[in-house]
Enzyme design. Sequence first.
Site, PDB file in Angstrom:
ATOM      1  N   LYS A  79     -42.727 -36.166  18.278  1.00 23.61           N
ATOM      2  CA  LYS A  79     -42.719 -34.693  18.210  1.00 23.61           C
ATOM      3  C   LYS A  79     -43.906 -34.261  17.364  1.00 23.61           C
ATOM      4  CE  LYS A  79     -39.581 -33.610  14.322  1.00 23.61           C
ATOM      5  NZ  LYS A  79     -38.533 -32.710  13.843  1.00 23.61           N
ATOM      6  N   GLN A  93     -33.841 -25.025  12.947  1.00 20.88           N
ATOM      7  CA  GLN A  93     -35.282 -25.056  12.700  1.00 20.88           C
ATOM      8  C   GLN A  93     -36.127 -25.243  13.969  1.00 20.88           C
ATOM      9  OE1 GLN A  93     -36.907 -27.233   9.062  1.00 20.88           O
ATOM     10  NE2 GLN A  93     -37.517 -28.642  10.666  1.00 20.88           N
ATOM     11  N   GLU A  94     -35.678 -26.137  14.884  1.00 16.27           N
ATOM     12  CA  GLU A  94     -36.553 -26.498  16.008  1.00 16.27           C
ATOM     13  C   GLU A  94     -35.789 -26.603  17.324  1.00 16.27           C
ATOM     14  OE1 GLU A  94     -38.631 -30.131  14.917  1.00 16.27           O
ATOM     15  OE2 GLU A  94     -38.920 -29.396  12.888  1.00 16.27           O
ATOM     16  N   HIS A 139     -39.256 -22.775   8.965  1.00 12.62           N
ATOM     17  CA  HIS A 139     -40.569 -22.709   9.603  1.00 12.62           C
ATOM     18  C   HIS A 139     -40.896 -21.345  10.199  1.00 12.62           C
ATOM     19  CE1 HIS A 139     -40.488 -27.356  10.270  1.00 12.62           C
ATOM     20  NE2 HIS A 139     -40.642 -27.009   9.010  1.00 12.62           N
ATOM     21  N   SER A 162     -39.544 -28.364   4.905  1.00 12.53           N
ATOM     22  CA  SER A 162     -38.119 -28.669   4.708  1.00 12.53           C
ATOM     23  C   SER A 162     -38.005 -30.145   4.358  1.00 12.53           C
ATOM     24  CB  SER A 162     -37.322 -28.341   5.972  1.00 12.53           C
ATOM     25  OG  SER A 162     -37.730 -29.139   7.063  1.00 12.53           O
ATOM     26  N   LYS A 196     -41.809 -40.541   9.771  1.00 12.61           N
ATOM     27  CA  LYS A 196     -42.902 -39.731   9.216  1.00 12.61           C
ATOM     28  C   LYS A 196     -43.550 -40.535   8.096  1.00 12.61           C
ATOM     29  CE  LYS A 196     -40.596 -35.156   9.543  1.00 12.61           C
ATOM     30  NZ  LYS A 196     -39.625 -34.302   8.808  1.00 12.61           N
ATOM     31  N   ASP A 240     -33.432 -37.600   9.890  1.00 13.66           N
ATOM     32  CA  ASP A 240     -34.759 -37.308   9.334  1.00 13.66           C
ATOM     33  C   ASP A 240     -34.636 -37.261   7.801  1.00 13.66           C
ATOM     34  OD1 ASP A 240     -37.174 -36.210   8.489  1.00 13.66           O
ATOM     35  OD2 ASP A 240     -36.874 -34.262   9.433  1.00 13.66           O
ATOM     36  N   ASP A 293     -33.670 -29.735  16.355  1.00 10.93           N
ATOM     37  CA  ASP A 293     -33.593 -30.168  14.957  1.00 10.93           C
ATOM     38  C   ASP A 293     -33.015 -29.010  14.160  1.00 10.93           C
ATOM     39  OD1 ASP A 293     -33.779 -31.076  12.412  1.00 10.93           O
ATOM     40  OD2 ASP A 293     -35.971 -31.231  12.344  1.00 10.93           O
ATOM     41  N   GLU A 327     -31.260 -33.710  15.829  1.00 11.39           N
ATOM     42  CA  GLU A 327     -31.771 -34.303  14.580  1.00 11.39           C
ATOM     43  C   GLU A 327     -31.171 -33.556  13.390  1.00 11.39           C
ATOM     44  OE1 GLU A 327     -36.076 -34.375  14.583  1.00 11.39           O
ATOM     45  OE2 GLU A 327     -36.148 -34.008  12.431  1.00 11.39           O
ATOM     46  N   GLU A 363     -45.025 -24.539  13.393  1.00 12.35           N
ATOM     47  CA  GLU A 363     -45.388 -25.628  14.297  1.00 12.35           C
ATOM     48  C   GLU A 363     -45.885 -25.114  15.637  1.00 12.35           C
ATOM     49  OE1 GLU A 363     -42.134 -28.453  14.248  1.00 12.35           O
ATOM     50  OE2 GLU A 363     -42.613 -29.000  12.174  1.00 12.35           O
ATOM     51  N   HIS A 416     -44.810 -35.554  13.317  1.00 10.98           N
ATOM     52  CA  HIS A 416     -45.737 -34.806  12.453  1.00 10.98           C
ATOM     53  C   HIS A 416     -44.965 -34.175  11.305  1.00 10.98           C
ATOM     54  CE1 HIS A 416     -44.757 -30.684  14.418  1.00 10.98           C
ATOM     55  NE2 HIS A 416     -43.712 -31.445  14.314  1.00 10.98           N
ATOM     56  N   ARG A 417     -45.651 -33.353  10.474  1.00  4.91           N
ATOM     57  CA  ARG A 417     -45.000 -32.481   9.510  1.00  4.91           C
ATOM     58  C   ARG A 417     -45.326 -31.037   9.874  1.00  4.91           C
ATOM     59  NH1 ARG A 417     -42.422 -35.276   5.331  1.00  4.91           N
ATOM     60  NH2 ARG A 417     -41.212 -33.372   5.430  1.00  4.91           N
ATOM     61  N   SER A 418     -44.595 -30.102   9.280  1.00  6.12           N
ATOM     62  CA  SER A 418     -44.872 -28.696   9.610  1.00  6.12           C
ATOM     63  C   SER A 418     -46.240 -28.261   9.072  1.00  6.12           C
ATOM     64  CB  SER A 418     -43.756 -27.799   9.078  1.00  6.12           C
ATOM     65  OG  SER A 418     -43.509 -28.053   7.715  1.00  6.12           O
TER      66      SER A 418
HETATM   67  P1  PGA Z   1     -41.023 -30.465   7.741  1.00  2.00           P
HETATM   68  O1  PGA Z   1     -40.125 -30.287   9.041  1.00  2.00           O
HETATM   69  O2  PGA Z   1     -42.277 -31.157   8.117  1.00  2.00           O
HETATM   70  O3  PGA Z   1     -41.212 -29.068   7.264  1.00  2.00           O
HETATM   71  O4  PGA Z   1     -40.183 -31.293   6.779  1.00  2.00           O
HETATM   72  C1  PGA Z   1     -40.105 -31.208  10.083  1.00  2.00           C
HETATM   73  C2  PGA Z   1     -38.725 -31.705  10.359  1.00  2.00           C
HETATM   74  O5  PGA Z   1     -37.732 -31.324   9.697  1.00  2.00           O
HETATM   75  O6  PGA Z   1     -38.572 -32.536  11.252  1.00  2.00           O
HETATM   76 ZN    ZN Z   2     -36.307 -32.748  10.851  1.00  2.00          ZN
END
Ligand code: PGA
Ligand code: ZN
Length: 418
Positions: free
Chosen positions: A387, A162-163, A154, A40, A336, A311, A242, A284, A204, A364-366
Amino acid sequence: TISTVTAEQILDSRGNPTVRVSLRLDDGFEAVASAPAGASTGAFEAVELRDGGSAYGGLGVQGAVTAVRTEIGPLLTHHSYNTISDLDRALRDLDGTPNLARLGANAVVAVSIAATRAFAHRAELPLHRWLSLVTGSAERMPVPHFNVLNGGAHAANALDFQEFMIAPVQAATEAEAVQTGAEIYHALARLIREKYAAAGLGDEGGFAPPIDSAEEALDLLVAAITDAGYTPGVDSIAIAMDPAANGFSLGGGRYRLAGRELARDELVDYYENLVDSYPIRSIEDGFAEDDHEGWIALSERLADRIQLVGDDLYVTDAARILDGAHEHYSTAALIKPNQIGTVSQTLDAIAAARSNGMACMVSHRSGETEDTFIADLAVGTGAGQIKSGAPARGERVAKYNRLTQIEAQNPTIPYGLA
Ligand code: PGA
Ligand code: ZN
């Protein structure tokens, strides 16, 4: 000085190609790093170089690997650099585009991280200590934010957000935080197995049960925290989310959640309701990256109660973070390295956030690899938050394991939010 630069195409945790770089120094030391990849991604991120064509569904990175071997290699072996900023500037100049599209941000970030390891080696310091010295930060063991329920881009379920993360804010040490996270993860696994026929995993490492509302996800988290013998609360075991609102934005300040269309103010109300009902400490990307009005509305309502993290909004870009600070978009920035492409610009982003009273969460990244750079980055910059996904799966726990190793070797570094 660097004597040899090599690069290979390897696989990331999603089974997609990514770049690994190795810098061999005169004394035989080998500095290795690999690039993560988002799913994303924000529109303003530095751009990965992907091969296209049919191999790996077009996601090959042989072009980026070739760029490291044929262009970046000579740049690093024919000149010497005194600082990581000088080296990163040379990489950017060589690329020549504002978003690293020519050489590829995946090539450049791997080189920049490996070079950072080389600088730390030359200074005879552990990476986290070197980062703390160059940034003038007090080292701190970060509060891990374990992403245990996955949705959005994800996971294959219908969950829009998403999270869903658990953060052991009250732990005394990193080791205790990791233990807490793992115990709650297993309690959650038991609950999900009882309740749902199937529960796969998201990218993740968090569970992806067939749920479609944030309330169901949050109820599961509160139950799992309690079942594991802990107390849910913003100062004990807190929850962070998130939503990654780009993923359910319809444009023009409208959003679609669980099939229902919401205007900005309705989404703000919805978040406020969740914050009233659950021990949420952080949200987030509650609004889309281009919805500045939404960010301002959310900040006006919730910035004095919880942390609001940008983000996709900031993409680890110091200039965007400064804008956000002046416009009051958020109270924190996600960090990131591959969003901006170099380590020195990542450190600039952290400095920009900090000098404007914003908190930082290292991320991190996904799509990940076994590279643990972000663990040292979080400790060395004293960010206080990280995270790195669930407390399960190799590429996720590599970071948490690196954190507990740093703590074991340096028991005086304090744990907790900055
Ligand atoms: P991504 O997701 O690594 O797929 O961009 C992580 C996030 O949105 O924090
Ligand atoms: Zn994010």
